[in-house]
Design an enzyme around this catalytic site. Structure first.
Site, short mmCIF file in Angstrom:
data_model
loop_
_atom_site.label_atom_id
_atom_site.label_comp_id
_atom_site.label_asym_id
_atom_site.label_seq_id
_atom_site.Cartn_x
_atom_site.Cartn_y
_atom_site.Cartn_z
N HIS A 133 0.33 5.04 -2.64
CA HIS A 133 -0.19 3.71 -2.96
C HIS A 133 -0.98 3.69 -4.27
O HIS A 133 -1.69 2.73 -4.55
CB HIS A 133 -1.08 3.18 -1.82
CG HIS A 133 -0.31 2.82 -0.60
ND1 HIS A 133 0.16 1.55 -0.37
CD2 HIS A 133 0.12 3.57 0.45
CE1 HIS A 133 0.82 1.53 0.78
NE2 HIS A 133 0.80 2.74 1.29
N ILE A 170 -3.91 0.68 -8.12
CA ILE A 170 -4.01 0.95 -6.69
C ILE A 170 -3.44 -0.22 -5.90
O ILE A 170 -3.85 -1.36 -6.10
CB ILE A 170 -5.48 1.17 -6.29
CG1 ILE A 170 -6.12 2.26 -7.14
CG2 ILE A 170 -5.58 1.49 -4.80
CD1 ILE A 170 -7.63 2.25 -7.12
N CYS A 171 -2.54 0.08 -5.00
CA CYS A 171 -1.99 -0.94 -4.11
C CYS A 171 -2.76 -0.84 -2.79
O CYS A 171 -2.44 -0.04 -1.92
CB CYS A 171 -0.50 -0.69 -3.89
SG CYS A 171 0.29 -1.91 -2.82
N LEU A 172 -3.81 -1.64 -2.69
CA LEU A 172 -4.68 -1.65 -1.50
C LEU A 172 -5.09 -3.09 -1.25
O LEU A 172 -5.72 -3.72 -2.10
CB LEU A 172 -5.90 -0.76 -1.73
CG LEU A 172 -6.91 -0.68 -0.59
CD1 LEU A 172 -6.29 -0.03 0.65
CD2 LEU A 172 -8.14 0.11 -1.03
N TRP A 195 1.34 -7.97 -5.54
CA TRP A 195 1.55 -6.83 -4.66
C TRP A 195 2.21 -7.26 -3.36
O TRP A 195 1.95 -8.34 -2.85
CB TRP A 195 0.21 -6.15 -4.34
CG TRP A 195 -0.46 -5.58 -5.54
CD1 TRP A 195 -1.47 -6.15 -6.25
CD2 TRP A 195 -0.18 -4.34 -6.18
NE1 TRP A 195 -1.83 -5.33 -7.29
CE2 TRP A 195 -1.06 -4.21 -7.27
CE3 TRP A 195 0.73 -3.32 -5.93
CZ2 TRP A 195 -1.05 -3.10 -8.11
CZ3 TRP A 195 0.73 -2.21 -6.77
CH2 TRP A 195 -0.15 -2.11 -7.85
#
Length: 150
Positions: free
Chosen positions: A82, A89-91, A143
Site C-alpha cells: 500500500h 500511501i494508499c490508506l 484511490w
C-alpha cells in the site's frame, strides 16, 4: 492558518515532543507549523523491525477538518503493498475515511500497524504505472480502497 487550527497543531506538536508513541519521533528541528517530518521505526517482530523511515506531513489551512498530506520520503521508503516507491500511501484514513478526531499520532500508529501486519515486502501491483504518472501530491489521486489484508 486559522486560530483554532493553529492551536490544534501546536497541541499535537507539543504532545509528540513530550510523549511520542513507541517507534515515532518528531524531527528535532521542526520549525514550521504547517510541515513536519516524523521518523518511524519498524516494530519488533515485524518484517520492518528496526528499519527507519521518514514521513512528511503537510497541513493545509483546513486541518483538522481536512486530512494532512502524508508521504514517505526517500531514500528508505518501505516496500509495502500500500506504499508506492515515490512515497505515496494508499490508506483510507488519509483520504475518504478522514475524521477531525484523528491526529498525527493516530496516523503514525496506523502506518506502524499497517507495516507490522504485512506478510511480505512488495510494491503495489500498479507501482510502475502510478509512479510514472508523476502526480505531485497523493491528495490528487482517486484511490480505490479494496484490499485491507496488507
Amino acid at each position: 492558518m486559522a486560530g483554532r487550527f493553529t492551536r490544534r497543531l501546536q497541541k499535537e506538536l507539543l504532545d509528540l515532543q513530550r510523549s511520542p508513541p513507541t517507534g515515532v519521533k518528531l524531527e528535532d528541528n521542526t520549525t514550521r507549523l504547517d510541515q513536519w517530518r516524523i521518523h518511524l521505526t519498524g516494530a519488533d517482530g515485524s518484517l520492518y523491525a528496526g528499519e527507519h523511515f521518514v514521513l512528511r506531513f503537510r497541513f493545509g489551512n483546513n486541518y483538522p477538518m481536512e486530512a494532512p498530506e502524508v508521504v514517505f520520503e526517500g531514500p528508505n521508503i518501505p516496500m509495502h503493498g500500500h506504499i508506492y516507491s515515490n512515497g505515496h500511501i494508499c490508506l483510507n484514513v488519509l483520504y475518504n475515511e478522514w475524521s477531525p478526531a484523528l491526529s498525527v499520532q493516530s496516523i503514525c500508529l496506523s502506518l506502524l500497524s499497517m507495516l507490522s501486519s504485512s506478510p511480505e515486502k512488495s510494491w503495489p501491483p500498479d507501482n510502475d504505472t502510478y509512479v510514472r504518472r508523476a502526480i505531485a501530491s497523493p491528495k490528487q489521486t482517486s484511490w480505490a480502497f479494496h484490499d485491507d489484508t496488507v
